[in-house]
Motif scaffolding. Structure first.
Motif, PDB file in Angstrom:
ATOM      1  N   ASN A  21      39.315 -49.438   6.015  1.00  0.00           N
ATOM      2  CA  ASN A  21      38.093 -48.746   5.314  1.00  0.00           C
ATOM      3  C   ASN A  21      36.961 -49.922   5.150  1.00  0.00           C
ATOM      4  N   ARG A  57      36.088 -40.700   7.173  1.00  0.00           N
ATOM      5  CA  ARG A  57      36.924 -41.197   6.234  1.00  0.00           C
ATOM      6  C   ARG A  57      37.696 -42.482   6.719  1.00  0.00           C
ATOM      7  N   ARG A  58      37.777 -42.771   8.090  1.00  0.00           N
ATOM      8  CA  ARG A  58      38.847 -43.926   8.275  1.00  0.00           C
ATOM      9  C   ARG A  58      38.189 -44.491   9.616  1.00  0.00           C
TER      10      ARG A  58
END
Length: 299
Positions: A21, A57-58
């Motif tokens: 992240n 998200r990732r």
């Protein structure tokens, strides 16, 4: 293939691998997200491969990224091991550094410098030859001392001088002395007081005699000493006032002693490092010299 990235780029890469992240990875190495992104882009550009697949998200490693992650972990581990070994060698280094210094400079420069040096090299001893200017110069010229701290007067041709700080002479007196209320004192006024002085072996005495030859003292000194530190002890005991280098004075918070400028003329000296020309300086002596120079710039 030229290497167009640095260790900081690898640490940024490792952080992103660990956290997956950008925000968390950036926080872990104290960077902004944009700065972290630039480092990753720089690394990918330098390698010519894509290291990460990015989603909303990732962030995940590509196949090439997985291979590079293994190799970069090994590289960073090797670098950190080498740095740890160097630090251990530094800590384990043994030896002796000998410094010849006039006492006033020893008082001014050396206590904090030696404390910092011993924190860095706990197994290295420092020997101070605190003596008159003539003895300091002789110790350096003969090789007895690695280097010295002295003022630039009557140096031998084979001695190099590196100036550090300018110094002036002041009148030291007790805080309860009538002169303590004055803003300054001329040399003629000084010699009208009860005063203590330095003997003929002192480099400070030679300098003052040269600079003040036109002023005839109205009375002789009450006492003569060889070192300024002893002279200040006499002043503190109330024997008389004294002309001393400003750097030899204790801090302004001293409960007993104070000082005021000496004028007509203002007598100055330049204090610096002295070395024997052509002598190869040891690593440890060079390190101590560096700390002394840093100490001067800090005061």
């Amino acid at each position: 293939m030229p290497v167009n990235f640095d260790l900081n780029d690898l640490y940024a890469f490792r952080a992103l691998v660990e956290y997956g992240n950008f925000r968390l990875a950036a926080e872990s190495i104290c960077l902004s997200q944009s700065a972290l992104s630039r480092r990753i882009e720089k690394l990918e550009s330098a390698l010519g491969i894509k290291l990460f697949d990015r989603t909303t998200r990732r962030v995940t490693l590509t196949l090439y990224g997985q291979t590079f992650a293994e190799r970069s972990d090994q590289l960073l581990a090797n670098v950190e091991s080498v740095l740890a070994d160097i630090n251990k060698v530094s800590q384990d280094r043994m030896g002796l550094v000998t410094v010849a210094t006039v006492p006033s400079a020893a008082y001014y420069f050396m206590p904090d410098v030696i404390r910092r040096f011993q924190a860095r090299y706990p197994r290295v001893r420092v020997k101070l030859i605190d003596s008159s200017a003539g003895n300091v110069i002789e110790a350096v010229a003969s090789g007895q001392a690695d280097f010295g701290i002295c003022f630039a007067r009557n140096l031998q041709p084979n001695i190099e001088f590196v100036p550090l700080v300018g110094d002036v002479y002041v009148a030291a007196c007790r805080r309860d002395h009538p002169l303590a209320r004055k803003k300054s004192l001329s040399w003629r006024e000084f010699y009208q007081q009860d005063y203590v002085g330095l003997d003929q072996t002192s480099g400070n005495r030679h300098l003052l005699d040269q600079m003040l030859g036109h002023i005839i003292p109205e009375r002789p000194s009450l006492c003569e000493t060889r070192h300024v530190t002893t002279l200040l002890g006499m002043v503190e005991a109330g024997v008389g006032i004294a002309a001393v280098p400003a750097m030899s004075m204790p801090s302004s918070a001293h409960s007993v002693l104070t000082h005021l400028p000496l004028t007509d003329p203002v007598v100055k000296r330049t204090v610096g490092l002295i070395r024997r020309s052509g002598r190869m300086q040891s690593y440890l002596a060079g390190e101590l010299e560096t700390l002394i120079t840093e100490q001067y710039h800090a005061v």
